[in-house]
Scaffold this motif. Structure first.
Motif, PDB file in Angstrom:
ATOM      1  N   MET A  36       0.812  -1.224   0.000  1.00  0.00           N
ATOM      2  CA  MET A  36       0.000   0.000   0.000  1.00  0.00           C
ATOM      3  C   MET A  36       0.848   1.278   0.000  1.00  0.00           C
ATOM      4  O   MET A  36       0.600   2.193  -0.782  1.00  0.00           O
ATOM      5  N   SER A  59      -3.273   0.867 -13.160  1.00  0.00           N
ATOM      6  CA  SER A  59      -3.795  -0.487 -12.945  1.00  0.00           C
ATOM      7  C   SER A  59      -2.943  -1.246 -11.930  1.00  0.00           C
ATOM      8  O   SER A  59      -3.472  -1.963 -11.076  1.00  0.00           O
ATOM      9  N   SER A  61      -1.128   0.130  -9.568  1.00  0.00           N
ATOM     10  CA  SER A  61      -1.391   0.769  -8.276  1.00  0.00           C
ATOM     11  C   SER A  61      -2.675   0.233  -7.645  1.00  0.00           C
ATOM     12  O   SER A  61      -2.715  -0.063  -6.442  1.00  0.00           O
ATOM     13  N   ILE A  62      -3.709   0.084  -8.451  1.00  0.00           N
ATOM     14  CA  ILE A  62      -4.981  -0.455  -7.953  1.00  0.00           C
ATOM     15  C   ILE A  62      -4.794  -1.894  -7.479  1.00  0.00           C
ATOM     16  O   ILE A  62      -5.252  -2.269  -6.395  1.00  0.00           O
ATOM     17  N   ILE A  63      -4.093  -2.694  -8.265  1.00  0.00           N
ATOM     18  CA  ILE A  63      -3.865  -4.093  -7.895  1.00  0.00           C
ATOM     19  C   ILE A  63      -3.058  -4.195  -6.602  1.00  0.00           C
ATOM     20  O   ILE A  63      -3.357  -5.025  -5.737  1.00  0.00           O
ATOM     21  N   LYS A  65      -3.018  -2.015  -4.152  1.00  0.00           N
ATOM     22  CA  LYS A  65      -3.920  -1.642  -3.046  1.00  0.00           C
ATOM     23  C   LYS A  65      -4.873  -2.792  -2.719  1.00  0.00           C
ATOM     24  O   LYS A  65      -5.179  -3.052  -1.552  1.00  0.00           O
ATOM     25  N   GLN A  66      -5.347  -3.493  -3.745  1.00  0.00           N
ATOM     26  CA  GLN A  66      -6.200  -4.659  -3.505  1.00  0.00           C
ATOM     27  C   GLN A  66      -5.413  -5.761  -2.799  1.00  0.00           C
ATOM     28  O   GLN A  66      -5.923  -6.399  -1.869  1.00  0.00           O
ATOM     29  N   LEU A  67      -4.175  -5.987  -3.220  1.00  0.00           N
ATOM     30  CA  LEU A  67      -3.317  -6.972  -2.567  1.00  0.00           C
ATOM     31  C   LEU A  67      -3.089  -6.598  -1.104  1.00  0.00           C
ATOM     32  O   LEU A  67      -3.173  -7.448  -0.213  1.00  0.00           O
ATOM     33  N   SER A  68      -2.819  -5.327  -0.858  1.00  0.00           N
ATOM     34  CA  SER A  68      -2.631  -4.855   0.505  1.00  0.00           C
ATOM     35  C   SER A  68      -3.866  -5.144   1.344  1.00  0.00           C
ATOM     36  O   SER A  68      -3.767  -5.597   2.498  1.00  0.00           O
ATOM     37  N   ASN A  69      -5.032  -4.890   0.781  1.00  0.00           N
ATOM     38  CA  ASN A  69      -6.282  -5.163   1.478  1.00  0.00           C
ATOM     39  C   ASN A  69      -6.417  -6.647   1.806  1.00  0.00           C
ATOM     40  O   ASN A  69      -6.868  -7.019   2.891  1.00  0.00           O
ATOM     41  N   LEU A  70      -6.014  -7.516   0.891  1.00  0.00           N
ATOM     42  CA  LEU A  70      -6.092  -8.961   1.144  1.00  0.00           C
ATOM     43  C   LEU A  70      -5.108  -9.390   2.229  1.00  0.00           C
ATOM     44  O   LEU A  70      -5.425 -10.248   3.057  1.00  0.00           O
ATOM     45  N   TYR A  71      -3.898  -8.803   2.241  1.00  0.00           N
ATOM     46  CA  TYR A  71      -2.960  -9.080   3.331  1.00  0.00           C
ATOM     47  C   TYR A  71      -3.572  -8.650   4.666  1.00  0.00           C
ATOM     48  O   TYR A  71      -3.438  -9.325   5.684  1.00  0.00           O
TER      49      TYR A  71
END
Length: 167
Positions: A36, A59, A61-63, A65-71
Motif C-alpha cells: 500500500m 492499474s 497501483s490499484i492491484i 492496493k487490492q493486494l494490501s487489502n487482502l494481506y
C-alpha cells in the motif's frame, strides 16, 4: 469440551496460538504496508529486473492496493477470528482456507522458475516472505490440520488404544 452452543472447544497449543495469533498476522501487516505505502519498493523487490522507473501504472497501483487489502484481511482473520473462539472446527476451517491460499501464493511466483522455490542464496527480502515464510505457515497449518500437538486431533484419534482383556 463442548461449549453451551454445542461447539467442540479445546485449548489450542501455545506454539499454534503464538504463530497464528501474533507472528503471522504481524508478518501479513508488513506485506500490507509495503504493497500500500511503499509500492515502488514492493515492485522492485518482487522483480528487480522490471521495476517501474518513473511512475507506477494506475492499474498496477490499484492491484497493489487490492493486494494490501487482502494481506490486511488475512491478518484480521487470524488475529481476530481465531482469537475470538476456541472452537476447533472454526480453527480448522479457517486454517484450511489459508492453506489453499498458501498454495496459490506459492504458485504466483512460478514465473521466476523452479529456482525460486529452493535457491535460498538467491532470495531477497520479499522472496523470504513469499516463499520461506509461506512454507512455514503452510507447514504449521498442515500440522494443525493433521492434529499434531492438538488433543483429540486426527493424529491422536488414529492411535490404537489398548484393548482391555477380561481375566
Amino acid at each position: 469440551m463442548i461449549d453451551s452452543a454445542g461447539n467442540k472447544t479445546q485449548t489450542i497449543p501455545l506454539f499454534y496460538r503464538l504463530f497464528f495469533l501474533y507472528i503471522e498476522p504481524i508478518a501479513s501487516l508488513v506485506g500490507a504496508y509495503y504493497a500500500m505505502l511503499e509500492p515502488h519498493e514492493y515492485l522492485r523487490l518482487t522483480d528487480p529486473s522490471s521495476p517501474p522507473i518513473i511512475s507506477i501504472p494506475r492499474s498496477t497501483s490499484i492491484i497493489l492496493k487490492q493486494l494490501s487489502n487482502l494481506y490486511f484481511l488475512f491478518a484480521l482473520n487470524e488475529a481476530l477470528v481465531l482469537r475470538a473462539t476456541s472452537d476447533i472446527n472454526v480453527w480448522r476451517a479457517l486454517l484450511f482456507g489459508l492453506l489453499i491460499a498458501d498454495l496459490g501464493h506459492l504458485y504466483s511466483v512460478h514465473p521466476f522458475g523452479l529456482d525460486i522455490y529452493w535457491n535460498v542464496l538467491g532470495w531477497n527480502a520479499i522472496d523470504w516472505g513469499n516463499v520461506a515464510f509461506v512454507y512455514v505457515g503452510a507447514t504449521m497449518r498442515m500440522c494443525f490440520l493433521a492434529g499434531l500437538g492438538v488433543s483429540n486431533g486426527p493424529a491422536q484419534r488414529s492411535r490404537k488404544r489398548p484393548v482391555k482383556r477380561k481375566p
